[in-house]
Design an enzyme around this catalytic site. Structure first.
Site, short mmCIF file in Angstrom:
data_model
loop_
_atom_site.label_atom_id
_atom_site.label_comp_id
_atom_site.label_asym_id
_atom_site.label_seq_id
_atom_site.Cartn_x
_atom_site.Cartn_y
_atom_site.Cartn_z
N ALA A 124 16.79 27.14 63.87
CA ALA A 124 17.61 27.08 65.09
C ALA A 124 18.39 28.36 65.35
CB ALA A 124 18.56 25.89 65.00
N ASN A 192 20.88 24.06 57.84
CA ASN A 192 19.81 24.84 57.24
C ASN A 192 19.86 26.28 57.75
OD1 ASN A 192 18.02 23.39 55.36
ND2 ASN A 192 17.72 21.98 57.07
N HIS A 222 25.32 28.21 67.78
CA HIS A 222 25.46 29.05 66.60
C HIS A 222 25.77 30.48 67.01
CE1 HIS A 222 23.84 25.75 64.28
NE2 HIS A 222 22.69 25.79 64.95
#
Length: 271
Positions: A124, A192, A222
């Protein structure tokens, strides 16, 4: 043609299988497995052009070239080791397992001995090419700030152990701040990205992570900042959650598909 076996038929595993089924990846879907029979049934009914056999791991590795682990961090230890020892390449989605240095070194040694590859998709995150490039010289610092809807963090060990009431949060709240090593262990189903970032850059202990639970967030966001001899860069990605699993960003599924397409493509682009 590359023969694939998929272990873990949740959100990511299902998207990979559908991509192969639709012809997006030049490969053959030979086998699938999931302990959850509903996941298996749902997957099988969704495939139109392929009929993979349901094999447990020990049998699967006899029939495939590459095993895709999309199960869980705990399951990854056995899946990766078994695949490599059977001379199969392996693609790992539960990258958090690699926080364990002994495991990391063990499977790397097995891969070398067997002439196999371990593939870790970018998941991601965006900008890992820049992190890998910068790490060829000196990186001073790497930081990750992840902003997530509170419900996506439900059940994480850190949340449970600290009795954090996510359901009644009214404002954005920093629920964790520390090293990537601790973050990966305490949020095994959620970050992750912290593991992938650490492996690309300066390691688990030196990579800093902040996790924010935001009731107003509709996306998994993020922000990564990297500083070093090369200069400085910041990346930001706003990921929509997977339609079938709010803990997983849809981009992570697409990253897995892109990695498999890259493996079979003779033309390699980018770092």
């Amino acid at each position: 043609m590359l023969k694939l076996g998929i272990v873990g038929c949740g959100a990511i595993g299902t998207e990979i299988c559908k991509a192969v089924d639709e012809g997006s990846i030049e490969s053959e879907l030979v086998a699938v497995y999931d302990r959850n029979k509903e996941h298996l049934s749902s997957l099988q009914s969704s495939l139109l052009n392929t009929e993979p056999v349901v094999y447990e791991l020990q049998e699967m590795v006899k029939h495939v070239d590459l095993v895709v682990e999309s199960a869980s961090q705990n399951a990854a230890y056995e899946i990766v080791t078994t695949a490599l020892e059977s001379s199969c390449d392996v693609m790992v989605m539960s990258v958090g397992a690699f926080v364990d240095k002994n495991f990391r070194e063990k499977v790397t040694d097995i891969a070398k001995q067997k002439g196999c590859k371990i593939y870790l998709p970018s998941g991601a995150l965006v900008g890992l090419d820049g992190v890998k490039t910068a790490s060829c010289n000196n990186i001073y610092s790497v930081s990750l700030t992840s902003r997530k809807p509170p419900e996506s963090l439900e059940g994480a060990p850190y949340i449970v152990e600290n009795n954090i009431d996510l359901e009644n949060l009214k404002n954005e709240t920093v629920v964790f701040e520390g090293s990537a090593a601790e973050a990966v262990k305490m949020f095994p189903a959620n970050v992750n990205v912290a593991a992938t970032l650490s492996l690309s850059g300066i390691g688990f202990d030196e990579t800093s992570v902040k996790i924010i639970a935001d009731p107003g967030a509709e996306k998994n966001i993020h922000n990564v900042t990297v500083k070093g001899n090369f200069g400085e860069f910041t990346t930001r990605v706003e990921n929509l959650p997977s339609p079938t699993n709010p803990k997983t960003s849809y981009l992570a599924s697409l990253s897995a598909i892109a990695t498999l397409k890259n493996i079979v493509n003779p033309l390699q682009v980018g770092t």
